[in-house]
Design a protein around this motif. Sequence first.
Motif, PDB file in Angstrom:
ATOM      1  N   ILE A  64       0.863  -1.186   0.000  1.00 35.10           N
ATOM      2  CA  ILE A  64       0.000   0.000   0.000  1.00 35.10           C
ATOM      3  C   ILE A  64       0.894   1.228   0.000  1.00 35.10           C
ATOM      4  CG2 ILE A  64      -1.772   1.268   1.249  1.00 35.10           C
ATOM      5  CD1 ILE A  64      -2.705  -1.375   2.425  1.00 35.10           C
ATOM      6  N   ILE A  65       0.789   2.040  -1.038  1.00 40.21           N
ATOM      7  CA  ILE A  65       1.667   3.197  -1.227  1.00 40.21           C
ATOM      8  C   ILE A  65       0.903   4.456  -0.847  1.00 40.21           C
ATOM      9  CG2 ILE A  65       3.053   4.489  -2.881  1.00 40.21           C
ATOM     10  CD1 ILE A  65       3.288   1.869  -4.483  1.00 40.21           C
ATOM     11  N   GLN A  66       1.394   5.136   0.157  1.00 42.24           N
ATOM     12  CA  GLN A  66       0.745   6.351   0.634  1.00 42.24           C
ATOM     13  C   GLN A  66       1.807   7.291   1.196  1.00 42.24           C
ATOM     14  OE1 GLN A  66      -2.077   7.959   0.269  1.00 42.24           O
ATOM     15  NE2 GLN A  66      -3.410   7.546   2.006  1.00 42.24           N
ATOM     16  N   SER A  67       1.858   8.486   0.663  1.00 37.84           N
ATOM     17  CA  SER A  67       2.782   9.496   1.174  1.00 37.84           C
ATOM     18  C   SER A  67       1.993  10.500   2.001  1.00 37.84           C
ATOM     19  CB  SER A  67       3.523  10.192   0.034  1.00 37.84           C
ATOM     20  OG  SER A  67       4.554  11.011   0.542  1.00 37.84           O
ATOM     21  N   PHE A  68       2.698  11.399   2.664  1.00 40.24           N
ATOM     22  CA  PHE A  68       2.035  12.335   3.570  1.00 40.24           C
ATOM     23  C   PHE A  68       2.587  13.721   3.341  1.00 40.24           C
ATOM     24  CE2 PHE A  68       1.651   8.195   5.414  1.00 40.24           C
ATOM     25  CZ  PHE A  68       0.379   8.173   5.944  1.00 40.24           C
ATOM     26  N   GLY A  69       1.960  14.425   2.431  1.00 40.32           N
ATOM     27  CA  GLY A  69       2.354  15.792   2.138  1.00 40.32           C
ATOM     28  C   GLY A  69       1.127  16.636   1.865  1.00 40.32           C
ATOM     29  N   VAL A  70       1.356  17.838   1.413  1.00 43.49           N
ATOM     30  CA  VAL A  70       0.274  18.753   1.061  1.00 43.49           C
ATOM     31  C   VAL A  70      -0.088  18.507  -0.389  1.00 43.49           C
ATOM     32  CG1 VAL A  70      -0.484  21.141   0.989  1.00 43.49           C
ATOM     33  CG2 VAL A  70       1.169  20.416   2.720  1.00 43.49           C
ATOM     34  N   GLY A  71      -1.183  17.790  -0.636  1.00 43.69           N
ATOM     35  CA  GLY A  71      -1.582  17.449  -1.995  1.00 43.69           C
ATOM     36  C   GLY A  71      -2.345  18.561  -2.679  1.00 43.69           C
ATOM     37  N   GLU A  72      -2.796  18.265  -3.900  1.00 42.24           N
ATOM     38  CA  GLU A  72      -3.539  19.269  -4.665  1.00 42.24           C
ATOM     39  C   GLU A  72      -4.956  19.451  -4.157  1.00 42.24           C
ATOM     40  OE1 GLU A  72      -2.801  19.670  -9.010  1.00 42.24           O
ATOM     41  OE2 GLU A  72      -1.954  17.659  -8.837  1.00 42.24           O
ATOM     42  N   ASP A  73      -5.546  18.414  -3.584  1.00 44.62           N
ATOM     43  CA  ASP A  73      -6.911  18.492  -3.092  1.00 44.62           C
ATOM     44  C   ASP A  73      -6.916  19.119  -1.705  1.00 44.62           C
ATOM     45  OD1 ASP A  73      -9.548  18.209  -2.430  1.00 44.62           O
ATOM     46  OD2 ASP A  73      -9.709  16.125  -3.080  1.00 44.62           O
ATOM     47  N   PRO A  74      -7.516  20.295  -1.531  1.00 43.95           N
ATOM     48  CA  PRO A  74      -7.514  20.936  -0.206  1.00 43.95           C
ATOM     49  C   PRO A  74      -8.354  20.196   0.813  1.00 43.95           C
ATOM     50  CG  PRO A  74      -8.904  22.162  -1.737  1.00 43.95           C
ATOM     51  CD  PRO A  74      -8.226  21.108  -2.548  1.00 43.95           C
ATOM     52  N   ASN A  75      -9.220  19.266   0.372  1.00 39.39           N
ATOM     53  CA  ASN A  75     -10.070  18.521   1.297  1.00 39.39           C
ATOM     54  C   ASN A  75      -9.322  17.390   1.995  1.00 39.39           C
ATOM     55  OD1 ASN A  75     -12.379  20.080   0.632  1.00 39.39           O
ATOM     56  ND2 ASN A  75     -12.733  18.812  -1.187  1.00 39.39           N
ATOM     57  N   TYR A  76      -8.128  17.082   1.533  1.00 43.76           N
ATOM     58  CA  TYR A  76      -7.353  15.993   2.119  1.00 43.76           C
ATOM     59  C   TYR A  76      -6.144  16.562   2.852  1.00 43.76           C
ATOM     60  CZ  TYR A  76      -9.990  12.355  -0.305  1.00 43.76           C
ATOM     61  OH  TYR A  76     -10.983  11.508  -0.730  1.00 43.76           O
ATOM     62  N   LYS A  77      -6.003  16.152   4.097  1.00 48.53           N
ATOM     63  CA  LYS A  77      -4.875  16.557   4.930  1.00 48.53           C
ATOM     64  C   LYS A  77      -4.093  15.318   5.347  1.00 48.53           C
ATOM     65  CE  LYS A  77      -6.342  20.814   4.767  1.00 48.53           C
ATOM     66  NZ  LYS A  77      -5.635  21.841   3.963  1.00 48.53           N
ATOM     67  N   VAL A  78      -3.027  15.543   6.097  1.00 45.51           N
ATOM     68  CA  VAL A  78      -2.165  14.443   6.533  1.00 45.51           C
ATOM     69  C   VAL A  78      -2.955  13.427   7.345  1.00 45.51           C
ATOM     70  CG1 VAL A  78      -0.179  13.854   7.983  1.00 45.51           C
ATOM     71  CG2 VAL A  78      -0.066  15.828   6.458  1.00 45.51           C
ATOM     72  N   ASN A  79      -3.824  13.892   8.228  1.00 44.72           N
ATOM     73  CA  ASN A  79      -4.595  12.972   9.057  1.00 44.72           C
ATOM     74  C   ASN A  79      -5.560  12.142   8.225  1.00 44.72           C
ATOM     75  OD1 ASN A  79      -3.329  13.902  11.369  1.00 44.72           O
ATOM     76  ND2 ASN A  79      -4.882  15.462  11.769  1.00 44.72           N
ATOM     77  N   ASP A  80      -6.093  12.706   7.135  1.00 41.72           N
ATOM     78  CA  ASP A  80      -6.949  11.930   6.234  1.00 41.72           C
ATOM     79  C   ASP A  80      -6.161  10.809   5.576  1.00 41.72           C
ATOM     80  OD1 ASP A  80      -9.259  13.525   6.655  1.00 41.72           O
ATOM     81  OD2 ASP A  80      -8.423  15.048   5.324  1.00 41.72           O
ATOM     82  N   TYR A  81      -4.935  11.107   5.140  1.00 39.26           N
ATOM     83  CA  TYR A  81      -4.102  10.085   4.518  1.00 39.26           C
ATOM     84  C   TYR A  81      -3.737   8.991   5.514  1.00 39.26           C
ATOM     85  CZ  TYR A  81      -3.526  13.556   0.796  1.00 39.26           C
ATOM     86  OH  TYR A  81      -3.747  14.459  -0.216  1.00 39.26           O
ATOM     87  N   LEU A  82      -3.505   9.367   6.762  1.00 38.93           N
ATOM     88  CA  LEU A  82      -3.178   8.375   7.783  1.00 38.93           C
ATOM     89  C   LEU A  82      -4.358   7.440   8.031  1.00 38.93           C
ATOM     90  CD1 LEU A  82      -1.296   7.239   9.949  1.00 38.93           C
ATOM     91  CD2 LEU A  82      -2.123   9.019  11.501  1.00 38.93           C
TER      92      LEU A  82
END
Length: 474
Positions: A64-82
């Motif tokens: 499962i590949i998932q990074s934790f940065g500031v993406g293009e979608d403003p609705n997604y934050k680091v905690n959402d990715y976690l």
Amino acid sequence: MTRKTSSNMVRNISILSGNSHPSLALSICNYLSISPSERILCKFSSGESRCEIQDSVRGKDVYIIQSFGVGEDPNYKVNDYLMEVCIMIAACKGGSARRVTAVLPLFPYSRQPDLAFSKAGAPLRGDKGLVVDGEGKAGSGKAGAYTFESVPVTPHPNIARTAGLGSKGLDMTDVVGRVTNSNNNTGGVGYRGGTPSGIQTPPLQLITYGTGNNNNNTFPPPSPGQFTTHDYENPSLMLSLHPPKPNYKQWMAQSGSLVADLLTCSGADRILTCDLHEQTYQGFFDIPVDNLHARPFLCKYISQHILPTTNSVTIISPDAGGAKRATAIADVLNLPFALIHKERRHPKFIPGKNSAKATMMLVGEVKGRTCLLIDDLVDTGNTITRAAKLLKREGAERVVAVVTHGVFSGDALERIESSALDKVVVTNTIDQTAHLRRCGKVEVLDVSGVFGEAVRRVHFGESLAGLFEGGGML
């Protein structure tokens, strides 16, 4: 760059991508000559994450590949990715996957300290604190015992929990009966707004104490260092009894070990990451953690794109913490090294204001040379921009920052664009698509081949040391 793989590998491996960096996952799949697995990963209108694995993962080796940065979608934050990666791991384990490996190029919460409280920083331990004996009774035992109602991070032998609501020998009826629910002028103020039984969480306001005689129901005034956990719920009281000190930090949440526990409890069997900010972070896990190093990749870039253009290059560490990382690159390329020392001084502490002043000084010679700032991560860009300003003031001809992870949060790109930096070279461990449009000084290196080769080696049980020994990735 693609790689031919065996049909056995195609049948038994599955690559899943989160929403943070799908292009990196696709590049890794191209390296392995396989297709990414299908999944549905989105949000409900309430903000909760939804995950559905559409391909079978039974008996497969899942990555499962998932990074934790500031993406293009403003609705997604680091905690959402976690939360996404935790749900995906649990979904794959529920789908009878043979092994689940979380590929996290930039590990979340790895920059926050995870240290025990110090004597000056928090009330976990103190020489004059409330001491307890082996049976949990207050007022006895040896000085210096723990005064916070919890077990220390590393429990000491024969040290029990301290006196609290669940301690042996504590009469709750007597404690509740001594709580006043109204203001009086003879002793002080108790817990306002309480119920007739006196049981209610005290409000966060100043609580004063009476004289402790038999004519009122107030508590006796506590001496400094002897408190219960209810006292710590009143910041006004604690501020008056514990004057603020420079660098004072009353609470320090252990977020590093918490994230490690979340991933482990979700069902992850292995963690694959790159350039951890703290190498000791691997000790928070009970599962294998493979920390890939971008150093060979960065050395390759420097030797092919910077050294041919100039003979006067100096490796610079922007702070003392990254000196070991910078000297490793300087030794490989046989280049001189310089260090920027940053010191924070507190000439006067003013409550509520940050009076710390940071001074920077250069240790080394950079006049007329090309300076390469080496760091593992750039977030707000304040450190490297100030370092570049100092280097230019000391006579550096050109300043280039070579960084592994480019987070670029807030106004970092605008700060870099107007700074003395000539170029900032980062890898694509974080999606840099939006960052490239905002700043013309950013250059991105593709590390998908490194992660693709690491995935292949882990799948076949090969050693990852070969990636870096003898210039394996150079």
